[in-house]
Design an enzyme around this catalytic site. Structure first.
Site, PDB file in Angstrom:
ATOM      1  N   LYS A  48      23.403 -38.121  37.127  1.00 42.71           N
ATOM      2  CA  LYS A  48      22.110 -38.772  37.342  1.00 42.71           C
ATOM      3  C   LYS A  48      21.807 -38.862  38.836  1.00 42.71           C
ATOM      4  O   LYS A  48      20.683 -38.570  39.277  1.00 42.71           O
ATOM      5  CB  LYS A  48      22.125 -40.177  36.745  1.00 42.71           C
ATOM      6  CG  LYS A  48      20.817 -40.940  36.949  1.00 42.71           C
ATOM      7  CD  LYS A  48      20.966 -42.429  36.725  1.00 42.71           C
ATOM      8  CE  LYS A  48      21.487 -43.107  37.972  1.00 42.71           C
ATOM      9  NZ  LYS A  48      21.210 -44.549  38.024  1.00 42.71           N
ATOM     10  N   ASN A  49      22.789 -39.259  39.624  1.00 47.75           N
ATOM     11  CA  ASN A  49      22.550 -39.493  41.054  1.00 47.75           C
ATOM     12  C   ASN A  49      22.396 -38.210  41.859  1.00 47.75           C
ATOM     13  O   ASN A  49      21.966 -38.262  43.020  1.00 47.75           O
ATOM     14  CB  ASN A  49      23.675 -40.353  41.638  1.00 47.75           C
ATOM     15  CG  ASN A  49      23.588 -41.790  41.173  1.00 47.75           C
ATOM     16  OD1 ASN A  49      22.537 -42.246  40.721  1.00 47.75           O
ATOM     17  ND2 ASN A  49      24.694 -42.515  41.252  1.00 47.75           N
TER      18      ASN A  49
ATOM     19  N   ARG B  78      14.955 -47.686  41.276  1.00 49.71           N
ATOM     20  CA  ARG B  78      15.050 -47.674  42.727  1.00 49.71           C
ATOM     21  C   ARG B  78      14.896 -46.274  43.305  1.00 49.71           C
ATOM     22  O   ARG B  78      14.400 -46.100  44.422  1.00 49.71           O
ATOM     23  CB  ARG B  78      16.389 -48.275  43.154  1.00 49.71           C
ATOM     24  CG  ARG B  78      16.525 -48.427  44.669  1.00 49.71           C
ATOM     25  CD  ARG B  78      17.810 -49.127  45.049  1.00 49.71           C
ATOM     26  NE  ARG B  78      17.868 -49.342  46.481  1.00 49.71           N
ATOM     27  CZ  ARG B  78      18.327 -48.457  47.364  1.00 49.71           C
ATOM     28  NH1 ARG B  78      18.750 -47.283  46.933  1.00 49.71           N
ATOM     29  NH2 ARG B  78      18.360 -48.739  48.646  1.00 49.71           N
TER      30      ARG B  78
ATOM     31  N   CYS C 269      18.650 -51.797  39.610  1.00 52.03           N
ATOM     32  CA  CYS C 269      19.635 -52.825  39.246  1.00 52.03           C
ATOM     33  C   CYS C 269      19.623 -53.954  40.264  1.00 52.03           C
ATOM     34  O   CYS C 269      19.567 -53.723  41.473  1.00 52.03           O
ATOM     35  CB  CYS C 269      21.044 -52.216  39.191  1.00 52.03           C
ATOM     36  SG  CYS C 269      21.260 -50.972  37.897  1.00 52.03           S
TER      37      CYS C 269
ATOM     38  N   ARG D 251      19.941 -53.950  48.902  1.00 51.27           N
ATOM     39  CA  ARG D 251      19.978 -52.498  49.109  1.00 51.27           C
ATOM     40  C   ARG D 251      18.745 -52.130  49.925  1.00 51.27           C
ATOM     41  O   ARG D 251      17.770 -51.615  49.400  1.00 51.27           O
ATOM     42  CB  ARG D 251      20.011 -51.756  47.764  1.00 51.27           C
ATOM     43  CG  ARG D 251      21.286 -51.984  47.006  1.00 51.27           C
ATOM     44  CD  ARG D 251      21.458 -51.010  45.873  1.00 51.27           C
ATOM     45  NE  ARG D 251      20.612 -51.338  44.746  1.00 51.27           N
ATOM     46  CZ  ARG D 251      20.525 -50.599  43.637  1.00 51.27           C
ATOM     47  NH1 ARG D 251      21.223 -49.495  43.528  1.00 51.27           N
ATOM     48  NH2 ARG D 251      19.747 -50.971  42.636  1.00 51.27           N
TER      49      ARG D 251
ATOM     50  N   ASP E 286      30.354 -48.482  41.795  1.00 52.23           N
ATOM     51  CA  ASP E 286      29.775 -48.317  40.467  1.00 52.23           C
ATOM     52  C   ASP E 286      30.824 -48.308  39.363  1.00 52.23           C
ATOM     53  O   ASP E 286      30.480 -48.453  38.180  1.00 52.23           O
ATOM     54  CB  ASP E 286      28.960 -47.022  40.395  1.00 52.23           C
ATOM     55  CG  ASP E 286      27.618 -47.144  41.102  1.00 52.23           C
ATOM     56  OD1 ASP E 286      27.147 -48.281  41.278  1.00 52.23           O
ATOM     57  OD2 ASP E 286      27.047 -46.110  41.477  1.00 52.23           O
TER      58      ASP E 286
ATOM     59  N   ARG F 117      19.874 -46.206  31.251  1.00 49.38           N
ATOM     60  CA  ARG F 117      19.446 -45.697  32.556  1.00 49.38           C
ATOM     61  C   ARG F 117      20.526 -44.818  33.189  1.00 49.38           C
ATOM     62  O   ARG F 117      20.224 -43.963  34.026  1.00 49.38           O
ATOM     63  CB  ARG F 117      19.117 -46.856  33.501  1.00 49.38           C
ATOM     64  CG  ARG F 117      17.821 -47.585  33.174  1.00 49.38           C
ATOM     65  CD  ARG F 117      17.552 -48.711  34.164  1.00 49.38           C
ATOM     66  NE  ARG F 117      17.621 -48.190  35.529  1.00 49.38           N
ATOM     67  CZ  ARG F 117      18.243 -48.784  36.534  1.00 49.38           C
ATOM     68  NH1 ARG F 117      18.871 -49.945  36.342  1.00 49.38           N
ATOM     69  NH2 ARG F 117      18.241 -48.259  37.737  1.00 49.38           N
TER      70      ARG F 117
END
Length: 423
Positions: free
Chosen positions: A25-26, A98, A122, A127, A311, A404
């Site tokens: 995902k990232n 985000r 989240c 952040r 994470d 998500r």
């Protein structure tokens, strides 16, 4: 809607079998944003996971004016952003995740303007996005706040500059790389994050024609080019999804095989699992994970890559709950990433939060099924692990958060022998 659905888990099953790790995902999210940089050709991304954040990001592209085709089953996204594109990000979508801030860099780079409301995501602590906007200003943009929160970023021209991150931020680096990719001259980003997702993202940009060096190090150099074109790329596997599945096998005393685990991306994490007694054996593209009869306690301190990933902290805390002895888990990246402590206590775990974001986990606990709410992606994953190890039935609510970050999770766990269903 996932927010109304409930995941029910009948715990106590020792996992056996095989599962495949999803695409990252990232890594996929900045690649989706980068497709806006192409003035010719289509961007084709493979192994794109159908997680909620990705689905929303693709919808953002559509509302900006791009043509998007996405096959969730095959994981292939085809994006054509060569037409008329709006510089204004849709408020209802950008507020939901985000990573919507990642669209600002490419919009500014190509169209010299980007407008965005405050972003969602989240709630795990501070952040700040000032790394992004401070970098845009150094490139020559004017950054103005808008009424109600958000920014209007405008530039007549962008010129290469020296930029930096106070703390290594992977979204900050990705955004600044995209903003600088079409600027005049050379840009430097110091104290850059070095996550493997950034390296994979830069590989796509290089295929598109970008001139970027140093990805994966603390100093990244970008030489602006006149234009970028669409390209094809296969997204890397998701190391966070891999870590969660590895711990699912460990916490149940299981013996599983996972396809797509890149151990080079999970060095310290894998070493910690091995210290807990978990066996890991690599066989080509497959990794065997075998949990011990009794897990040993562990000390963990989260930090930036290549350190222990923040994470994966909630999940290893869940694993520590059933370890034989006291474990010490300290969170140093996000000050509010301890919301799962309350959830784990609901299962019967004994945890003692101390000062400086240290949690002492007193194991082994006899976990019992309960009703919990997924507070964010990773806290939700910790609840899944606790539910797999607990006696009786667990119900997890607010599944939108879990979805998500993890796609088709219940199907993959069911394939390993877990008893669970979504209703």
């Amino acid at each position: 809607m996932a927010s109304k659905e409930v995941l029910y888990i009948e715990g106590g099953q020792s996992l056996r079998g095989e599962a495949v790790v999803q695409g990252s995902k990232n890594a996929a999210l900045p690649m989706i944003a980068a497709s806006l940089l192409a003035t010719e050709g289509r961007t084709v991304l493979r192994r794109v996971p159908p997680v909620k954040d990705v689905i929303v990001a693709l919808q953002v592209l559509r509302e900006l004016g791009a043509r998007v085709e996405y096959d969730a089953e095959d994981g292939v996204a085809v994006i054509d952003a060569t037409g008329d594109i709006s510089h204004r990000l849709p408020e209802d979508l950008s507020s939901r995740f985000r990573a919507s801030v990642l669209f600002v860099g490419p919009l500014l780079s190509r169209f010299r303007r980007a407008w965005i409301r405050e972003v969602g995501g989240c709630t795990i602590g501070s952040r700040p996005t000032d790394y992004h906007y401070r970098g845009f200003a150094r490139l020559g943009a004017e950054v103005q706040g808008i009424t109600g929160g958000g920014f209007d970023v405008v530039a007549e021209r962008l010129a290469g500059s020296y930029m930096y991150c106070d703390l290594p931020s992977h979204t900050g680096v990705e955004n600044l790389v995209m903003a600088a990719s079409l600027a005049e001259g050379e840009s430097i980003i110091e104290n850059a994050a070095s996550d493997p997702e950034i390296v994979d993202f830069v590989h796509l940009l290089q295929k598109m024609g970008a001139d970027v060096e140093g990805a994966g190090t603390r100093t990244v150099r970008i030489r602006g080019v006149e234009k970028l074109r669409g390209a094809e790329h296969e997204v890397m596997y998701d190391r966070l999804d891999a870590g969660m599945l590895m711990m699912a096998g460990a916490i149940t005393g299981g013996d599983i095989r996972l396809q797509g685990v890149e151990l080079d991306h999970l060095g310290i994490f894998t070493a910690k699992l091995q210290q807990m007694g978990v066996q890991t054996v690599q066989d080509g593209n497959w990794l065997r994970v075998k949990g011990p009869e009794a897990l040993s306690p562990i000390n963990v301190v989260t930090t930036f890559y290549p350190g222990f990933p923040t994470d994966l902290q909630p999940c290893i805390m869940a694993l520590s709950c059933v370890a034989k002895g006291d474990s010490y888990v300290r969170e140093t990246v996000f000050e509010n990433r301890l919301g799962h402590v309350k959830n784990l206590r609901a299962f019967g775990a004994q945890l003692s939060p101390e000062k400086d974001n240290l949690v002492i986990v007193h194991g082994p606990a006899r976990l019992k099924g309960c009703q919990v709410r997924a507070l964010d992606i990773r806290a939700g994953a910790a609840c899944v692990l606790a539910g797999l190890a607990a006696e009786g039935r667990t119900s997890i609510h607010n599944l939108y958060q879990l979805d998500r970050g993890h796609a088709n999770l219940e199907d993959r766990l069911r394939g390993l022998g877990a008893k669970l269903e979504r209703l």
